[in-house]
Scaffold this motif. Structure first.
Motif, PDB file in Angstrom:
ATOM      1  N   ASN A 266       4.332  -8.360 -14.803  1.00  0.00           N
ATOM      2  CA  ASN A 266       4.922  -8.506 -13.469  1.00  0.00           C
ATOM      3  C   ASN A 266       3.876  -8.399 -12.366  1.00  0.00           C
ATOM      4  O   ASN A 266       4.008  -9.027 -11.307  1.00  0.00           O
ATOM      5  CB  ASN A 266       6.013  -7.449 -13.262  1.00  0.00           C
ATOM      6  CG  ASN A 266       7.275  -7.776 -14.030  1.00  0.00           C
ATOM      7  OD1 ASN A 266       7.623  -8.935 -14.204  1.00  0.00           O
ATOM      8  ND2 ASN A 266       7.971  -6.752 -14.502  1.00  0.00           N
ATOM      9  N   ALA A 267       2.832  -7.606 -12.621  1.00  0.00           N
ATOM     10  CA  ALA A 267       1.737  -7.519 -11.644  1.00  0.00           C
ATOM     11  C   ALA A 267       1.053  -8.881 -11.504  1.00  0.00           C
ATOM     12  O   ALA A 267       0.715  -9.319 -10.392  1.00  0.00           O
ATOM     13  CB  ALA A 267       0.736  -6.454 -12.076  1.00  0.00           C
ATOM     14  N   GLN A 268       0.857  -9.562 -12.639  1.00  0.00           N
ATOM     15  CA  GLN A 268       0.247 -10.884 -12.601  1.00  0.00           C
ATOM     16  C   GLN A 268       1.163 -11.886 -11.898  1.00  0.00           C
ATOM     17  O   GLN A 268       0.704 -12.731 -11.111  1.00  0.00           O
ATOM     18  CB  GLN A 268      -0.053 -11.364 -14.024  1.00  0.00           C
ATOM     19  CG  GLN A 268      -0.806 -12.685 -14.087  1.00  0.00           C
ATOM     20  CD  GLN A 268      -2.138 -12.632 -13.361  1.00  0.00           C
ATOM     21  OE1 GLN A 268      -2.948 -11.751 -13.603  1.00  0.00           O
ATOM     22  NE2 GLN A 268      -2.370 -13.563 -12.441  1.00  0.00           N
ATOM     23  N   TYR A 269       2.469 -11.799 -12.183  1.00  0.00           N
ATOM     24  CA  TYR A 269       3.442 -12.692 -11.550  1.00  0.00           C
ATOM     25  C   TYR A 269       3.430 -12.477 -10.041  1.00  0.00           C
ATOM     26  O   TYR A 269       3.469 -13.434  -9.258  1.00  0.00           O
ATOM     27  CB  TYR A 269       4.830 -12.430 -12.137  1.00  0.00           C
ATOM     28  CG  TYR A 269       5.899 -13.377 -11.647  1.00  0.00           C
ATOM     29  CD1 TYR A 269       5.616 -14.703 -11.337  1.00  0.00           C
ATOM     30  CD2 TYR A 269       7.214 -12.939 -11.493  1.00  0.00           C
ATOM     31  CE1 TYR A 269       6.592 -15.575 -10.902  1.00  0.00           C
ATOM     32  CE2 TYR A 269       8.206 -13.797 -11.048  1.00  0.00           C
ATOM     33  CZ  TYR A 269       7.888 -15.114 -10.754  1.00  0.00           C
ATOM     34  OH  TYR A 269       8.860 -15.976 -10.310  1.00  0.00           O
ATOM     35  N   LEU A 270       3.340 -11.209  -9.625  1.00  0.00           N
ATOM     36  CA  LEU A 270       3.300 -10.900  -8.193  1.00  0.00           C
ATOM     37  C   LEU A 270       2.023 -11.435  -7.556  1.00  0.00           C
ATOM     38  O   LEU A 270       2.053 -11.984  -6.440  1.00  0.00           O
ATOM     39  CB  LEU A 270       3.406  -9.385  -8.001  1.00  0.00           C
ATOM     40  CG  LEU A 270       3.413  -8.864  -6.565  1.00  0.00           C
ATOM     41  CD1 LEU A 270       4.608  -9.416  -5.804  1.00  0.00           C
ATOM     42  CD2 LEU A 270       3.432  -7.331  -6.557  1.00  0.00           C
ATOM     43  N   THR A 271       0.914 -11.281  -8.273  1.00  0.00           N
ATOM     44  CA  THR A 271      -0.373 -11.777  -7.761  1.00  0.00           C
ATOM     45  C   THR A 271      -0.362 -13.294  -7.599  1.00  0.00           C
ATOM     46  O   THR A 271      -0.980 -13.848  -6.667  1.00  0.00           O
ATOM     47  CB  THR A 271      -1.514 -11.365  -8.712  1.00  0.00           C
ATOM     48  OG1 THR A 271      -1.538  -9.932  -8.814  1.00  0.00           O
ATOM     49  CG2 THR A 271      -2.856 -11.860  -8.208  1.00  0.00           C
ATOM     50  N   ASP A 272       0.357 -13.975  -8.499  1.00  0.00           N
ATOM     51  CA  ASP A 272       0.410 -15.441  -8.442  1.00  0.00           C
ATOM     52  C   ASP A 272       1.221 -15.949  -7.255  1.00  0.00           C
ATOM     53  O   ASP A 272       1.115 -17.142  -6.896  1.00  0.00           O
ATOM     54  CB  ASP A 272       1.009 -15.996  -9.740  1.00  0.00           C
ATOM     55  CG  ASP A 272       0.080 -15.798 -10.932  1.00  0.00           C
ATOM     56  OD1 ASP A 272      -1.126 -15.572 -10.704  1.00  0.00           O
ATOM     57  OD2 ASP A 272       0.563 -15.847 -12.077  1.00  0.00           O
ATOM     58  N   LEU A 273       2.045 -15.108  -6.681  1.00  0.00           N
ATOM     59  CA  LEU A 273       2.842 -15.536  -5.515  1.00  0.00           C
ATOM     60  C   LEU A 273       1.981 -15.420  -4.253  1.00  0.00           C
ATOM     61  O   LEU A 273       1.921 -14.386  -3.604  1.00  0.00           O
ATOM     62  CB  LEU A 273       4.103 -14.668  -5.396  1.00  0.00           C
ATOM     63  CG  LEU A 273       5.222 -14.984  -6.388  1.00  0.00           C
ATOM     64  CD1 LEU A 273       6.324 -13.943  -6.302  1.00  0.00           C
ATOM     65  CD2 LEU A 273       5.788 -16.375  -6.132  1.00  0.00           C
ATOM     66  N   GLN A 274       1.329 -16.529  -3.924  1.00  0.00           N
ATOM     67  CA  GLN A 274       0.442 -16.593  -2.766  1.00  0.00           C
ATOM     68  C   GLN A 274       1.071 -17.446  -1.672  1.00  0.00           C
ATOM     69  O   GLN A 274       2.012 -18.207  -1.904  1.00  0.00           O
ATOM     70  CB  GLN A 274      -0.903 -17.197  -3.186  1.00  0.00           C
ATOM     71  CG  GLN A 274      -1.630 -16.420  -4.266  1.00  0.00           C
ATOM     72  CD  GLN A 274      -2.293 -15.167  -3.744  1.00  0.00           C
ATOM     73  OE1 GLN A 274      -2.587 -15.039  -2.549  1.00  0.00           O
ATOM     74  NE2 GLN A 274      -2.543 -14.221  -4.649  1.00  0.00           N
ATOM     75  N   PHE A 275       0.542 -17.309  -0.480  1.00  0.00           N
ATOM     76  CA  PHE A 275       1.017 -18.104   0.654  1.00  0.00           C
ATOM     77  C   PHE A 275      -0.015 -19.142   1.066  1.00  0.00           C
ATOM     78  O   PHE A 275      -0.062 -19.559   2.234  1.00  0.00           O
ATOM     79  CB  PHE A 275       1.330 -17.186   1.849  1.00  0.00           C
ATOM     80  CG  PHE A 275       2.450 -16.227   1.590  1.00  0.00           C
ATOM     81  CD1 PHE A 275       3.769 -16.650   1.621  1.00  0.00           C
ATOM     82  CD2 PHE A 275       2.177 -14.908   1.300  1.00  0.00           C
ATOM     83  CE1 PHE A 275       4.809 -15.760   1.383  1.00  0.00           C
ATOM     84  CE2 PHE A 275       3.210 -14.007   1.057  1.00  0.00           C
ATOM     85  CZ  PHE A 275       4.525 -14.434   1.095  1.00  0.00           C
ATOM     86  N   SER A 276      -0.856 -19.539   0.126  1.00  0.00           N
ATOM     87  CA  SER A 276      -1.934 -20.488   0.445  1.00  0.00           C
ATOM     88  C   SER A 276      -1.376 -21.840   0.886  1.00  0.00           C
ATOM     89  O   SER A 276      -1.928 -22.481   1.808  1.00  0.00           O
ATOM     90  CB  SER A 276      -2.853 -20.670  -0.764  1.00  0.00           C
ATOM     91  OG  SER A 276      -2.090 -21.026  -1.912  1.00  0.00           O
ATOM     92  N   ASP A 277      -0.294 -22.318   0.266  1.00  0.00           N
ATOM     93  CA  ASP A 277       0.291 -23.611   0.662  1.00  0.00           C
ATOM     94  C   ASP A 277       0.817 -23.552   2.086  1.00  0.00           C
ATOM     95  O   ASP A 277       0.593 -24.482   2.892  1.00  0.00           O
ATOM     96  CB  ASP A 277       1.430 -23.992  -0.292  1.00  0.00           C
ATOM     97  CG  ASP A 277       0.930 -24.319  -1.680  1.00  0.00           C
ATOM     98  OD1 ASP A 277      -0.284 -24.591  -1.828  1.00  0.00           O
ATOM     99  OD2 ASP A 277       1.740 -24.294  -2.630  1.00  0.00           O
ATOM    100  N   GLU A 278       1.521 -22.465   2.412  1.00  0.00           N
ATOM    101  CA  GLU A 278       2.072 -22.337   3.755  1.00  0.00           C
ATOM    102  C   GLU A 278       0.954 -22.226   4.800  1.00  0.00           C
ATOM    103  O   GLU A 278       1.027 -22.857   5.867  1.00  0.00           O
ATOM    104  CB  GLU A 278       2.987 -21.108   3.828  1.00  0.00           C
ATOM    105  CG  GLU A 278       4.288 -21.224   3.053  1.00  0.00           C
ATOM    106  CD  GLU A 278       4.124 -21.029   1.551  1.00  0.00           C
ATOM    107  OE1 GLU A 278       5.105 -21.194   0.822  1.00  0.00           O
ATOM    108  OE2 GLU A 278       3.000 -20.694   1.124  1.00  0.00           O
ATOM    109  N   ALA A 279      -0.052 -21.437   4.475  1.00  0.00           N
ATOM    110  CA  ALA A 279      -1.175 -21.287   5.413  1.00  0.00           C
ATOM    111  C   ALA A 279      -1.884 -22.614   5.623  1.00  0.00           C
ATOM    112  O   ALA A 279      -2.302 -22.953   6.750  1.00  0.00           O
ATOM    113  CB  ALA A 279      -2.150 -20.239   4.884  1.00  0.00           C
TER     114      ALA A 279
END
Length: 349
Positions: free
Chosen positions: A190-203
């Protein structure tokens, strides 16, 4: 004279003793048709007691057998009793009997013993020889056996209870070890899953839209700076402002994507926080006795650190994207506002 009298007294006492002894041999027995039948017949061993009574009659002979024996249930001795009732005829010492279900049973009886040639129940073995006895003796012996078996049963019950308690403790401990390993693996996943949720596309969208808006505003400024703006150029200027409006709306459209990711991240962090607390509590219970405790401790610490770091970074990313969103919305509104103001001032010739 005294000597003769003494001799007569001795002879009299001897005769009386012999009569008593003879009578004692028939105590508890009955005479029927020339056959002496005892009050009862008993067979006894350590964990079994069989007592039978034979009641002769003019019309039929009745035989009742009480078979008390020991069975074990999970090593605990339990007394069981089977009772058999037979009716039939007696011919000399031979008994021809039937059960209520009309099964045939044969036996021989005398004042000394009762011997069954047939099994007491279907599929069983013939009972051992039963020796003549009295019911009072049987009841005393049965009471003694019952007491002994009951006392032994209590001891065995305690042993079984202790054994079960130890086994249950072992099972629960094994489950806790397994649970800790599973929670550790879940924390890492779950830590890895959380890390994968980035906002790079939105930024990236915010940056691209800001660049495009700035470029379109520059075009509008060129149109607005002409001394004589043609109608065609005005229409192009108007269309450019419209394009900027689409880009401004595109910036706002990122709000839904950000909200969705933030919700997923918050949900994952909730799970991680619960699992970290659960894992820590469980590990504290078992770490002293867990197999390969040092290896598990390292893996556990690494899993907790991964989860903790992932949550800290996620919170920073959520805060950062909110700042970027606010800045992007403000800049987009400012650029669009400048473009709209220039459009209002412009007038085609």
């Amino acid at each position: 004279m005294r000597a003769k009298t003494n001799n007569k007294n001795k002879i009299t006492m001897l005769i009386i003793a012999l009569v008593v002894l003879a009578a004692a041999g028939f105590i508890g027995s009955r005479l029927f048709g020339g056959v002496s039948v005892a009050e009862g017949y008993l067979y006894e061993e350590e964990n079994r007691m069989i007592f039978a009574t034979v009641t002769p009659g003019q019309d039929q002979t009745k035989v009742e057998v009480i078979d008390t024996y020991v069975e074990t249930d999970d090593s605990v001795p339990v007394l069981k009793t089977d009772t058999y009732a037979y009716t039939g005829a007696i011919d000399g010492e031979k008994l021809a009997l039937r059960t209520q279900s009309k099964e045939t049973v044969t036996a021989t009886v005398s004042a000394k013993e009762l011997v069954f040639q047939s099994p007491l129940k279907e599929g069983g073995q013939a009972a051992p020889t039963l020796a003549a006895s009295q019911k009072a003796i049987y009841q005393t012996q049965l009471a003694a056996m019952t007491k002994r078996i009951n006392e032994l049963a209590e001891v065995k019950k305690k042993e079984v209870a202790e054994k079960r308690a130890k086994e249950e403790a072992r099972v629960q401990f094994a489950k806790k070890v397994e649970k800790t390993d599973r929670l550790g693996a879940d924390l890492v996943e779950n830590a890895q899953y959380l890390t994968d949720l980035q906002f790079s596309d939105e930024a990236s969208v915010y940056q691209d839209h800001a660049t495009e808006l700035q470029g379109l505003l520059e075009e509008i400024k060129l149109y607005a700076g002409q001394p004589a703006l043609q109608k065609t150029e005005y229409e192009l200027m108007k269309e450019t402002v419209g394009a900027m409006k689409v880009l401004v709306d595109g910036v706002s459209a990122m709000d839904a994507s950000i909200s969705d990711k933030k919700k997923r991240m918050t949900d994952i962090m909730g799970v991680l926080e619960t699992d970290v607390a659960d894992a820590k509590a469980t590990w504290e219970e078992i770490k002293a006795s867990a197999p390969k405790s040092d290896e598990r401790q390292k893996a556990f610490d690494a899993a907790v650190k991964a989860a903790t770091d992932a949550m800290e970074q996620a919170k920073k990313r959520m805060s950062a994207i909110e700042s970027e969103k606010a800045a992007a919305a403000q800049k987009a509104a400012k650029l669009y506002g400048e473009a709209s103001a220039l459009l209002k001032k412009a007038a085609p010739k």
